[in-house]
Design a protein around this motif. Structure first.
Motif, PDB file in Angstrom:
ATOM      1  N   THR A 117       0.838  -1.197   0.000  1.00  0.00           N
ATOM      2  CA  THR A 117       0.000   0.000   0.000  1.00  0.00           C
ATOM      3  C   THR A 117       0.872   1.246   0.000  1.00  0.00           C
ATOM      4  OG1 THR A 117      -1.730  -1.152   1.245  1.00  0.00           O
ATOM      5  CG2 THR A 117      -1.803   1.262   1.231  1.00  0.00           C
ATOM      6  N   ILE A 118       0.601   2.144  -0.921  1.00  0.00           N
ATOM      7  CA  ILE A 118       1.312   3.420  -0.952  1.00  0.00           C
ATOM      8  C   ILE A 118       0.298   4.555  -0.816  1.00  0.00           C
ATOM      9  CG2 ILE A 118       3.236   2.527  -2.315  1.00  0.00           C
ATOM     10  CD1 ILE A 118       2.056   3.925  -4.763  1.00  0.00           C
ATOM     11  N   ALA A 119       0.714   5.619  -0.115  1.00  0.00           N
ATOM     12  CA  ALA A 119      -0.144   6.788   0.090  1.00  0.00           C
ATOM     13  C   ALA A 119       0.751   8.017   0.164  1.00  0.00           C
ATOM     14  CB  ALA A 119      -0.987   6.640   1.349  1.00  0.00           C
ATOM     15  N   GLY A 120       0.851   8.748  -0.936  1.00  0.00           N
ATOM     16  CA  GLY A 120       1.719   9.916  -0.990  1.00  0.00           C
ATOM     17  C   GLY A 120       2.383  10.020  -2.357  1.00  0.00           C
ATOM     18  N   HIS A 179      -2.852   3.895  -3.475  1.00  0.00           N
ATOM     19  CA  HIS A 179      -3.057   2.665  -4.242  1.00  0.00           C
ATOM     20  C   HIS A 179      -2.556   1.449  -3.464  1.00  0.00           C
ATOM     21  CE1 HIS A 179      -3.556   0.256  -7.890  1.00  0.00           C
ATOM     22  NE2 HIS A 179      -2.362  -0.274  -7.658  1.00  0.00           N
ATOM     23  N   VAL A 180      -3.231   0.336  -3.702  1.00  0.00           N
ATOM     24  CA  VAL A 180      -2.814  -0.953  -3.147  1.00  0.00           C
ATOM     25  C   VAL A 180      -2.466  -1.901  -4.292  1.00  0.00           C
ATOM     26  CG1 VAL A 180      -3.448  -2.933  -1.730  1.00  0.00           C
ATOM     27  CG2 VAL A 180      -4.273  -0.649  -1.113  1.00  0.00           C
ATOM     28  N   PHE A 181      -1.201  -2.347  -4.324  1.00  0.00           N
ATOM     29  CA  PHE A 181      -0.799  -3.429  -5.227  1.00  0.00           C
ATOM     30  C   PHE A 181      -1.240  -4.729  -4.558  1.00  0.00           C
ATOM     31  CE2 PHE A 181       2.131   0.069  -5.941  1.00  0.00           C
ATOM     32  CZ  PHE A 181       2.303   0.105  -7.311  1.00  0.00           C
ATOM     33  N   LEU A 182      -2.209  -5.398  -5.140  1.00  0.00           N
ATOM     34  CA  LEU A 182      -2.838  -6.550  -4.491  1.00  0.00           C
ATOM     35  C   LEU A 182      -2.014  -7.823  -4.672  1.00  0.00           C
ATOM     36  CD1 LEU A 182      -6.510  -5.880  -5.635  1.00  0.00           C
ATOM     37  CD2 LEU A 182      -5.558  -5.493  -3.346  1.00  0.00           C
ATOM     38  N   PRO A 183      -2.200  -8.806  -3.790  1.00  0.00           N
ATOM     39  CA  PRO A 183      -1.574 -10.112  -4.008  1.00  0.00           C
ATOM     40  C   PRO A 183      -1.969 -10.676  -5.360  1.00  0.00           C
ATOM     41  CG  PRO A 183      -2.481  -9.968  -1.790  1.00  0.00           C
ATOM     42  CD  PRO A 183      -2.947  -8.738  -2.516  1.00  0.00           C
ATOM     43  N   GLY A 184      -1.014 -11.297  -6.017  1.00  0.00           N
ATOM     44  CA  GLY A 184      -1.228 -11.811  -7.368  1.00  0.00           C
ATOM     45  C   GLY A 184      -0.814 -10.825  -8.442  1.00  0.00           C
ATOM     46  N   HIS A 185      -0.652  -9.544  -8.069  1.00  0.00           N
ATOM     47  CA  HIS A 185      -0.172  -8.522  -8.986  1.00  0.00           C
ATOM     48  C   HIS A 185       1.350  -8.419  -8.892  1.00  0.00           C
ATOM     49  CE1 HIS A 185      -4.156  -6.230  -9.709  1.00  0.00           C
ATOM     50  NE2 HIS A 185      -4.462  -7.372  -9.089  1.00  0.00           N
ATOM     51  N   ARG A 186       1.931  -7.659  -9.792  1.00  0.00           N
ATOM     52  CA  ARG A 186       3.374  -7.391  -9.751  1.00  0.00           C
ATOM     53  C   ARG A 186       3.614  -5.893  -9.889  1.00  0.00           C
ATOM     54  NH1 ARG A 186       5.510 -10.975 -14.560  1.00  0.00           N
ATOM     55  NH2 ARG A 186       3.442 -10.430 -15.362  1.00  0.00           N
ATOM     56  N   ALA A 228      11.648   5.882  -4.280  1.00  0.00           N
ATOM     57  CA  ALA A 228      11.253   5.905  -2.873  1.00  0.00           C
ATOM     58  C   ALA A 228       9.735   5.871  -2.804  1.00  0.00           C
ATOM     59  CB  ALA A 228      11.808   7.144  -2.184  1.00  0.00           C
ATOM     60  N   LEU A 229       9.187   4.807  -2.249  1.00  0.00           N
ATOM     61  CA  LEU A 229       7.739   4.621  -2.198  1.00  0.00           C
ATOM     62  C   LEU A 229       7.200   4.980  -0.815  1.00  0.00           C
ATOM     63  CD1 LEU A 229       7.215   1.195  -4.050  1.00  0.00           C
ATOM     64  CD2 LEU A 229       7.035   3.519  -4.963  1.00  0.00           C
ATOM     65  N   PRO A 230       6.089   5.716  -0.764  1.00  0.00           N
ATOM     66  CA  PRO A 230       5.452   6.048   0.519  1.00  0.00           C
ATOM     67  C   PRO A 230       4.579   4.892   0.991  1.00  0.00           C
ATOM     68  CG  PRO A 230       4.277   7.105  -1.258  1.00  0.00           C
ATOM     69  CD  PRO A 230       5.429   6.378  -1.896  1.00  0.00           C
ATOM     70  N   ILE A 231       5.227   3.800   1.450  1.00  0.00           N
ATOM     71  CA  ILE A 231       4.512   2.589   1.839  1.00  0.00           C
ATOM     72  C   ILE A 231       3.949   2.754   3.250  1.00  0.00           C
ATOM     73  CG2 ILE A 231       4.785   0.142   2.392  1.00  0.00           C
ATOM     74  CD1 ILE A 231       6.703  -0.105   0.084  1.00  0.00           C
ATOM     75  N   VAL A 232       2.683   2.379   3.412  1.00  0.00           N
ATOM     76  CA  VAL A 232       2.033   2.418   4.715  1.00  0.00           C
ATOM     77  C   VAL A 232       1.620   1.003   5.081  1.00  0.00           C
ATOM     78  CG1 VAL A 232       1.241   4.785   4.398  1.00  0.00           C
ATOM     79  CG2 VAL A 232      -0.221   2.905   3.681  1.00  0.00           C
ATOM     80  N   PRO A 233       1.473   0.720   6.377  1.00  0.00           N
ATOM     81  CA  PRO A 233       1.060  -0.631   6.788  1.00  0.00           C
ATOM     82  C   PRO A 233      -0.283  -1.012   6.186  1.00  0.00           C
ATOM     83  CG  PRO A 233       1.840   0.632   8.678  1.00  0.00           C
ATOM     84  CD  PRO A 233       1.732   1.586   7.543  1.00  0.00           C
TER      85      PRO A 233
END
Length: 629
Positions: free
Chosen positions: A486-489, A567-574, A624-629
Motif C-alpha cells: 500500500t502506498i499513500a503519498g 493505491h494498493v498493489f494486491l496479491p497476485g499482482h506485480r 522511494a515509495l510512501p509505503i504504509v502498513p
C-alpha cells in the motif's frame, strides 16, 4: 432626355427603397419566453472598479428566498454554460455546460452565477492568460481576477435581494485557478471556495510544462487568446498529431507555422523555458502561502488528471499549515480524469471502480460541504476524502500532509525490481534513444485533445504494454506479490544515469501489473496500469531555474516526484517500473544535444543517444515509495 428621365424616376422611388431596406420582421430586441420555467434568467453587465463591464448570467430558482449564491468565473462562455440557445424550461436542463455539478446546484436551491472573465466572450477588457497579480512587473494593470471577483461579489450581494448574502465559488481547471484568485483578498461575503483540478503552476506540473518538458498544447493557446469568442479554430493539417509535430521539427517552428507568434502568451512561454521568476511569481501555491487564510476551501484532485495533476495538492500543502483549527482546508482525491467528478464516475478507461465514484462524492461530500457554508446546515465531511485504488474504497482521513516513511524500490539487473539493493559491482541497463523515432504516450494515430472518448481523458490509465516491448524502453518487473503493498503519498524517483548526449529527458513510470488471467474481466489479464508517471528534463538537474549541459558518459543523479498516489498493489499482482527518454507528441522532443532554447532547436541538433541507467552498485537507481502498513 432619356438619362434625365431615368434620374427623376430613381429619385421618385427612393423613399420606398429606403423603407424596404429598413423593414425587418424580427424584433429589435428579442425577449425569450419564460412561461413554465422554474427559474429566471438575468443578464447583467457588472461594472468593475476601472469601469470595465463583465458579462454575467444569473439563474434564480423561482420563489428563491434567502438563497446562497454559487458562482463560477470562466473564459469558456458564460452563455453557453447556462443553456443559452436552448428551450430549457428546467434549471437542471439548462446547467449542462462545463463546471456545473448540476445535481448539487439544483438540489441546493442556489442562485447560480456564471461570468465571462475580462476579454472573453461577452465581457469587455483586455485578454490575458491566467493574469498575474495586478500592479506588478508581470501585470502592470490595476486589476486581476482577485479584484474582479471582489467587485462582482460586492455587486451581487447588493443587487440580489433573493440571496442570503453568502457567496461560494467553484470551478474546474482554468475556472479552478479563478476559484483560487479570490482567496488573495476575499470579499467578506465569500464564505467558501471549491477549486477543482486548478491550474496552479504551469511549469512544475500543470498545463504548460512538466519539470521543464513542454506539453505541445499550442492549439489551446491559439483558441483561447487569438479571438474573444474562440471563433478562429486551430488549423490542423493531419489526422495524426504525431505527423504534424514531427514534420514541424521543433515546437517553436510548429508554433510559427500556426501563427502563434502573434500571441503574447506564447511569446512569454517561448522566452521562459526554465523555472525563472516569471513562473515562480505566478505559481498560485506560492502566492497563497504568503496570504492569510480567511475562507474555507476544499481542493479537488484527480488521481489520473491528464491536464492539471500538480496543482490541487500543491495548494493543499501550502495552505494546510495555516489551518491551525483544522476546519478550514479540505482535500478530495478521486479516481478521476480532469473534471470527471461532475461526470459519470463508474470507470476510468478500462478500469472499473465498482461504484459511481463521482455521484457518491457529489452527494456525500460536495453537497454537504457547500450547504454547510451557504445554508448553515450541519455536515460530516472528513478533512481528507481519498479514494484508494486497488481496494476501490473511499477513505476518511485526518490529513494528507504527513508523508509516511519512504521505502526504496530498486531497479535491478536482469530487468527486475525489488526492495533489496543488488549485490556485486556497478552495472547498467542500456538503450538507445532516437528523436527520429520517439516513444509515444498513446498508440497512433494520436488524435487532438477531445473529451468525446477515452483517447485523451483516460490515457493516463492506458495499458503500458503499448511500449513495454520497445527496445528504447527499459522495463523492470518484480515477482508476484503474496502480500498487499500500500502506498499513500508521492513516490520520488532517484535515477542515476549517463547519456552519450549533452541533454536528455527521463520518463519514469510506476506500474501495477495485473495477473495473467482475470476471470471476471478477461481483457484485464496482464494489464499494465500506471499508478504514477512523469517526465524530467535533464538540463535542469542542477537547478530548475537554469539549464546546464550534461556531461557525456558521466553517471549523474536526477530526482523528481511522481504524482500523488493512493493505491494498493494486491496479491497476485506485480510491481513494474519503466524508463524511457521521450513521451511524444504530448511532450516536445529533447534534441539530446544541448541548445540554449529547445523551442528553437534545428534539425541537425536532434541526435541519437545511448542511455545507461545504474541498476547496481553504490549509485543504484530506485524509487522511494510512501509505503504504509
Amino acid at each position: 432626355m432619356k438619362a434625365r428621365w431615368l434620374l427623376g424616376a430613381t429619385l421618385a422611388v427612393s423613399p420606398l427603397t429606403a423603407q424596404a431596406q429598413t423593414y425587418d420582421e424580427r424584433p429589435a430586441k428579442l425577449v425569450p419566453p419564460s412561461e413554465g420555467f422554474n427559474y429566471e434568467r438575468r443578464i447583467v453587465e457588472i461594472p468593475m472598479r476601472d469601469g470595465v463591464k463583465l458579462h454575467t448570467v444569473i439563474l434564480l430558482p423561482k420563489r428563491a428566498h434567502d438563497a446562497g449564491i454559487l458562482m463560477t468565473r470562466t473564459p469558456y462562455n458564460a452563455d453557453g454554460m447556462t443553456g443559452k440557445g436552448g428551450n430549457n424550461a428546467d434549471l437542471a436542463t439548462s446547467l449542462t455546460g462545463y463546471d456545473n455539478a448540476t445535481d448539487v446546484i439544483v438540489d441546493g436551491g442556489y442562485i447560480r452565477v456564471v461570468q465571462d472573465v475580462r476579454g472573453k466572450y461577452g465581457s469587455q477588457g483586455i485578454a490575458m492568460m491566467n493574469p498575474p497579480l495586478h500592479d506588478t512587473a508581470l501585470n502592470p494593470t490595476h486589476t486581476d481576477d482577485s479584484t474582479d471577483t471582489y467587485d462582482t461579489i460586492d455587486w451581487l450581494v447588493k443587487h440580489l435581494p433573493e440571496s442570503n448574502r453568502k457567496v461560494g465559488i467553484l470551478g474546474i481547471s482554468y475556472d479552478g485557478f479563478l476559484s483560487l484568485m479570490p482567496l488573495i483578498n476575499p470579499h467578506p461575503a465569500l464564505v467558501v471556495a471549491v477549486p477543482e483540478n486548478p491550474m496552479v503552476d504551469g511549469w512544475r506540473g500543470d498545463d504548460w510544462f512538466h519539470n521543464g518538458a513542454f506539453r505541445v498544447g499550442i492549439d489551446y493557446i491559439w483558441e483561447q487568446i487569438a479571438t474573444r469568442d474562440n471563433s478562429s479554430p486551430y488549423a490542423r493539417t493531419t489526422y495524426d498529431e504525431y505527423d504534424a509535430v514531427m514534420r514541424a521539427g521543433s515546437t517553436g517552428a510548429l508554433a510559427t507555422a500556426h501563427g502563434l507568434d502573434q500571441i503574447g502568451f506564447w511569446r512569454k512561454i517561448a522566452a521562459h523555458p526554465a523555472y525563472d521568476s516569471f513562473w515562480q511569481a505566478q505559481a498560485m501555491d506560492q502566492v497563497l502561502s504568503r496570504q492569510p487564510l480567511k475562507v474555507p476551501v476544499m481542493l479537488v484532485h484527480g488521481l489520473w488528471d491528464q491536464e492539471d495533476i500538480y496543482g490541487a495538492t500543491a495548494v493543499y500543502r501550502a495552505l494546510k499549515p495555516k489551518d491551525t483549527a483544522g476546519n478550514m482546508v479540505y482535500l478530495t482525491m478521486g479516481p478521476w480524469y480532469h473534471g470527471q467528478q461532475i461526470d459519470d464516475g463508474k470507470a476510468l478507461g478500462d478500469i472499473q471502480w465498482d461504484q459511481d465514484t463521482a455521484k457518491w462524492w457529489r452527494r456525500q461530500v460536495l453537497g454537504p460541504f457547500l450547504a454547510h457554508y451557504l445554508k448553515g446546515t450541519p455536515m460530516d465531511v472528513a478533512p481528507v476524502t481519498a479514494f484508494q485504488s486497488g481496494t476501490n474504497q473511499w477513505q476518511r482521513l485526518p490529513s494528507w500532509s504527513a508523508q509516511p516513511a519512504m521505502t526504496k524500490l530498486y531497479l535491478q539487473p536482469g530487468d527486475a525490481v525489488g526492495f533489496a539493493p543488488a549485490a556485486g559491482l556497478a552495472q547498467t541497463a542500456d538503450y538507445v534513444s532516437d528523436p527520429a523515432h520517439p516513444v509515444t504516450n498513446v498508440p497512433r494515430p494520436v488524435r487532438p485533445v477531445s473529451y468525446e472518448d477515452n483517447h485523451w481523458k483516460a490515457w493516463l490509465v492506458g495499458d503500458q504494454r503499448i511500449v513495454s516491448s520497445r527496445p528504447d524502453v527499459l522495463t523492470f518487473t518484480g515477482p508476484v506479490l503474496t502480500q498487499p503493498v500500500t502506498i499513500a503519498g508521492q513516490p520520488v524517483v532517484h535515477l542515476t544515469a549517463a547519456t552519450s548526449g549533452t541533454d536528455s529527458d527521463w520518463v519514469v513510470k510506476l506500474i501495477d501489473v495485473y495477473p495473467d488471467q482475470v476471470p471476471s474481466d478477461p481483457k484485464m489479464g496482464g494489464y499494465q496500469l500506471a499508478v504514477g508517471m512523469d517526465i524530467f528534463r535533464g538540463r535542469y538537474r542542477e537547478g530548475l531555474d537554469h539549464a546546464v549541459a550534461l556531461k557525456p558518459g558521466v553517471p549523474l543523479a536526477y530526482s523528481w516526484a511522481l504524482p500523488q498516489a493512493n493505491h494498493v498493489f494486491l496479491p497476485g499482482h506485480r510491481i513494474m517500473v519503466q524508463v524511457q527518454s521521450s513521451w511524444f507528441p504530448l511532450y516536445d522532443r529533447n534534441p539530446q544535444s544541448f541548445v540554449p532554447n529547445i523551442f528553437y532547436a534545428k534539425p541537425a541538433d536532434y541526435v541519437k543517444a545511448t542511455q545507461q541507467v545504474m541498476v547496481s552498485g553504490p549509485d543504484q537507481s530506485y524509487i522511494a515509495l510512501p509505503i504504509v502498513p
